[in-house]
Design an enzyme around this catalytic site. Structure first.
Site, PDB file in Angstrom:
ATOM      1  N   ASP A   1       0.225   5.358   0.486  1.00  0.00           N
ATOM      2  CA  ASP A   1      -1.098   6.445   1.183  1.00  0.00           C
ATOM      3  C   ASP A   1      -0.839   7.426   1.076  1.00  0.00           C
ATOM      4  OD1 ASP A   1      -2.476   3.825   2.112  1.00  0.00           O
ATOM      5  OD2 ASP A   1      -1.628   3.944   3.904  1.00  0.00           O
TER       6      ASP A   1
ATOM      7  N   GLU B   1      -3.087  10.442   3.093  1.00  0.00           N
ATOM      8  CA  GLU B   1      -4.130  10.391   4.004  1.00  0.00           C
ATOM      9  C   GLU B   1      -4.063  11.638   4.506  1.00  0.00           C
ATOM     10  OE1 GLU B   1      -4.512   5.762   5.743  1.00  0.00           O
ATOM     11  OE2 GLU B   1      -2.558   6.868   6.270  1.00  0.00           O
TER      12      GLU B   1
ATOM     13  N   GLU C   1       0.733  -1.348   0.046  1.00  0.00           N
ATOM     14  CA  GLU C   1       0.116   0.000  -0.136  1.00  0.00           C
ATOM     15  C   GLU C   1       0.875   1.210  -0.062  1.00  0.00           C
ATOM     16  OE1 GLU C   1      -3.649  -0.493   2.632  1.00  0.00           O
ATOM     17  OE2 GLU C   1      -3.281   1.849   3.095  1.00  0.00           O
TER      18      GLU C   1
END
Length: 293
Positions: A114, A116, A112
């Site tokens: 990210d 955010e 993953e």
């Protein structure tokens, strides 16, 4: 006398321009064509908490549900961007996200990357968190590779463009074409190499999102809204032939950042970075060998 006082105040108050990053000299988002939401994505969850108006997507969180979306195609490298506008006011505990993942293809052992936005309380800025998980480091016992930033603008006032450039050599995070972080490939064990899909979501992460969970989502302020537009997803899909060449976020076909881009990134990190996992003495850095290799 009044004029003299005004002049003194002008001299004492710092110019906002002094806090704006220097130009990176190159603007990769201009290279890649925008697409509408339905050209590249589908709803993943919370369809009743998602709406599309022309090319803009709105997703929201309330006490019943959040919402998420996913790209139609998986990619093995590329440029992935969207212009995003965040909600003002009390948003503690709420995560608005734009990220790459293969969690559905490799549950319990996924990769993953990210971007955010960690919600906040009144009068405090959002925190932009970048993170990388490799082969299950985001599953079970979490081994995050977080770098966190405050922004040099108010992300609730207007749309700003956030992007991830993922190549076989490195991952570059960009804000309005300004590189803020480069995560290089130092070994196959610390770098995501399997195909990933592009996602976006808004959800309740009260247990950790705002000041390590001190402030929770307060649904008296619902709905919590995230707006996305100007979607870009260009590169080598998982179905592209092996000769597909990774795209670049720099003036060079190799993808190496220019000197001006690198200096701008270092400026942002020295002025706006608020956390770097490699500098956290509480972390076990035997689990993150890229910090010292």
């Amino acid at each position: 006398m009044a004029f003299y006082l005004l002049l003194v105040l002008i001299l004492l108050v710092p110019s906002s321009n002094a806090e704006w990053p220097p130009s990176p000299g190159y603007f990769p988002s201009r290279k890649f064509r925008s697409m509408s939401f339905y050209q590249g994505f589908r709803n993943l969850w919370g369809p009743q908490h998602q709406s599309v108006d022309q090319n803009a997507l709105t997703i929201w969180l309330d006490s019943t549900s959040g919402s998420g979306f996913k790209s139609i195609r998986p990619f093995r490298s590329g440029y992935f961007g969207a212009s995003i506008k965040l909600q003002t006011g009390y948003t503690a505990g709420v995560i608005t996200a734009f990220y790459l993942s293969n969690n559905e293809a490799h549950p319990g052992f996924h990769d993953e990357v990210d971007i955010e936005f960690l919600g906040t309380t009144f009068g405090k800025p959002y925190t932009l968190q970048t993170n990388v998980y490799i082969r299950g480091s985001g599953d079970g016992k979490i081994i995050g590779r977080e770098m966190k930033f405050h922004l040099w603008f108010d992300p609730t006032k207007d749309f700003h463009h956030y992007a991830i450039l993922w190549s076989p050599k490195d991952i570059i995070f960009l804000v309005d074409d300004i590189p803020i972080r480069r995560y290089p490939r130092k070994s196959a064990t610390t770098f995501p190499l399997r195909p990933m899909w592009l996602y976006g979501s808004i959800w309740d992460a009260s247990s950790w999102a705002t000041e390590d969970g001190k402030y929770k989502a307060d649904y008296r302020y619902q709905p919590f809204v995230g707006q996305y537009t100007n979607f870009k997803a260009s590169g080598c899909s998982a179905y592209s032939p092996p000769r597909c060449h990774p795209v670049s976020a720099s003036p060079y076909r190799s993808g190496r950042l220019s000197g001006q881009q690198y200096r701008t990134m270092k400026w942002v990190q020295s002025h706006y970075m608020v956390y770097n996992y490699c500098r956290d003495n509480k972390r076990d850095h035997s689990l993150t060998p890229e910090c010292w290799r």
